[in-house]
Write an enzyme that holds these catalytic residues in place. Sequence first.
Site, PDB file in Angstrom:
ATOM      1  N   GLU A  52       0.777  -0.988   0.121  1.00 13.34           N
ATOM      2  CA  GLU A  52      -0.087   0.028   0.021  1.00 13.34           C
ATOM      3  C   GLU A  52       0.711   1.396   0.012  1.00 13.34           C
ATOM      4  O   GLU A  52       0.357   2.180  -0.738  1.00 13.34           O
ATOM      5  CB  GLU A  52      -1.000  -0.109   1.197  1.00 13.34           C
ATOM      6  N   CYS A  87      -0.079   0.091   7.706  1.00 14.31           N
ATOM      7  CA  CYS A  87      -0.491   0.410   6.437  1.00 14.31           C
ATOM      8  C   CYS A  87      -1.708   1.374   6.457  1.00 14.31           C
ATOM      9  O   CYS A  87      -1.931   2.223   5.723  1.00 14.31           O
ATOM     10  CB  CYS A  87      -0.429  -0.626   5.629  1.00 14.31           C
ATOM     11  N   ALA A 165      11.751 -44.481  -8.397  1.00 11.54           N
ATOM     12  CA  ALA A 165      13.215 -44.923  -8.586  1.00 11.54           C
ATOM     13  C   ALA A 165      13.457 -46.397  -8.820  1.00 11.54           C
ATOM     14  O   ALA A 165      12.287 -47.206  -8.707  1.00 11.54           O
ATOM     15  CB  ALA A 165      14.059 -44.700  -7.491  1.00 11.54           C
ATOM     16  N   TRP A 173      16.791 -39.710 -14.935  1.00  8.66           N
ATOM     17  CA  TRP A 173      15.640 -38.826 -14.503  1.00  8.66           C
ATOM     18  C   TRP A 173      14.296 -39.426 -14.774  1.00  8.66           C
ATOM     19  O   TRP A 173      14.216 -39.916 -15.731  1.00  8.66           O
ATOM     20  CB  TRP A 173      15.885 -37.368 -15.184  1.00  8.66           C
ATOM     21  N   ARG A 187      10.892 -24.485  -5.350  1.00 11.55           N
ATOM     22  CA  ARG A 187      11.886 -24.517  -4.237  1.00 11.55           C
ATOM     23  C   ARG A 187      11.960 -23.120  -3.986  1.00 11.55           C
ATOM     24  O   ARG A 187      12.226 -22.557  -2.688  1.00 11.55           O
ATOM     25  CB  ARG A 187      13.150 -24.952  -4.919  1.00 11.55           C
ATOM     26  N   SER A 225      17.191 -38.352  12.969  1.00  9.63           N
ATOM     27  CA  SER A 225      17.107 -38.546  14.496  1.00  9.63           C
ATOM     28  C   SER A 225      18.307 -38.922  15.190  1.00  9.63           C
ATOM     29  O   SER A 225      18.585 -38.483  16.320  1.00  9.63           O
ATOM     30  CB  SER A 225      16.208 -39.739  14.594  1.00  9.63           C
ATOM     31  N   PRO A 296      10.794 -42.131   0.213  1.00  5.54           N
ATOM     32  CA  PRO A 296       9.688 -42.938   0.771  1.00  5.54           C
ATOM     33  C   PRO A 296       9.521 -43.108   2.189  1.00  5.54           C
ATOM     34  O   PRO A 296       8.449 -42.700   2.758  1.00  5.54           O
ATOM     35  CB  PRO A 296       9.649 -44.397   0.223  1.00  5.54           C
ATOM     36  N   LEU A 298      10.450 -40.906   4.822  1.00  5.94           N
ATOM     37  CA  LEU A 298      10.007 -39.632   5.298  1.00  5.94           C
ATOM     38  C   LEU A 298       8.501 -39.082   4.849  1.00  5.94           C
ATOM     39  O   LEU A 298       8.028 -38.439   5.522  1.00  5.94           O
ATOM     40  CB  LEU A 298      10.995 -38.396   5.034  1.00  5.94           C
TER      41      LEU A 298
END
Length: 379
Positions: A52, A87, A165, A173, A187, A225, A296, A298
């Site tokens: 603003e 503002c 994979a 790829w 990202r 962990s 896979p 996580l």
Amino acid sequence: MTDQDYMNRALELARSVMVSTSPNPRVGCVIVSNGQILGEGATQPPGGPHAEVCAIRDAQQNGHDLRGATFYVTLEPCSHYGRTPPCVDALLAVEPARVVIAARDPNPLVSGAGIRKLQEAGIIVDLGLGLEQALEINPGFVSRMSIQRPWVRMKIASTLDGKVALNNGRSQWITGSAARLDGHHWRARACVILTGSGTVRDDDPLLTVRGVDTPRQPVRAVIDSQFAIDEDARLFDGGPVWIFVTEYNADKAARLAARDVRVITVAEKNNHVDLKAVMAWLGQHDINEVHVEAGPGLNGALLQAGCVDELLVYMAPKILGEARSAVAHRPFTVLADAYQFAFFDTTACGDDLRLRARLPMRWNQLQLHSGATPTPDTE
């Protein structure tokens, strides 16, 4: 031009600063009088003026009197002192006749106060035009302000049969170059890119934004962990990295600290990092959006912990058959137990398809906290 046209322009301005305003929301503003755009602006990086104020300055530099004008702004003008003055006071000073706002600011320090202040001054306020688009631009800010945790987007690149994979681990790829470049745009808009220690061990990724113009790199974060991460991982390139652990090693943490690595000890749950505690910590540290690029294990743990809000899936027109799946999870016995997302966007990326889906309940929460009537859940 119509109200919708001017709001569309304000939304376009908000999108133009997708990678630069965090932890503040991305906001655009357009000032109109007698069918003429007098000024426009978008929120600047933290510490700089909000949308603003930028629009007012733009108009005033061109000699325009803003009395009686209409402001189109994608988020309720703030009414509190933060890094910058309120503002709403800047708006009141130029005496507009009307303010059209896409979404209410869920910040408890604002949430309706800016609107009330405008109305008390006799200014007409219209709320809700362009709200869905405004939420698309700021889901993380709304989530953090309303339920104190970021918006979590899980990215998956898979084949038609959901494989990510080969059984030997090779995945480069699955998708083509257009899909991979598009992934870097996602990202770039995130505050944090999150992965697991297994992905760091197996793929040794950089997890940086490449091929996209951005003024800053997101923080890389690792769930680890046992704090077993290799100190020579490419991730440790001098940019900020956060590692969430349950087992702390002071000597290792000190060595990594010299390379801008912060080790955060969080609660343990079932012999692993408590992922809800991680999300709470991120919310407390001004993180709006988390972009997950993990394996896979996580992926499955995040889903089971209720920490995933949105799926960003790049699907290649390939079938691998016996191969690794995107999610490792205990088997369900009834279909009703499945995690039910709702598709809301399908876009071609070269030879691949980008699918976006989100949890209807979570999106409804954002709608409620932004001043809209939520859409009903869909099956």
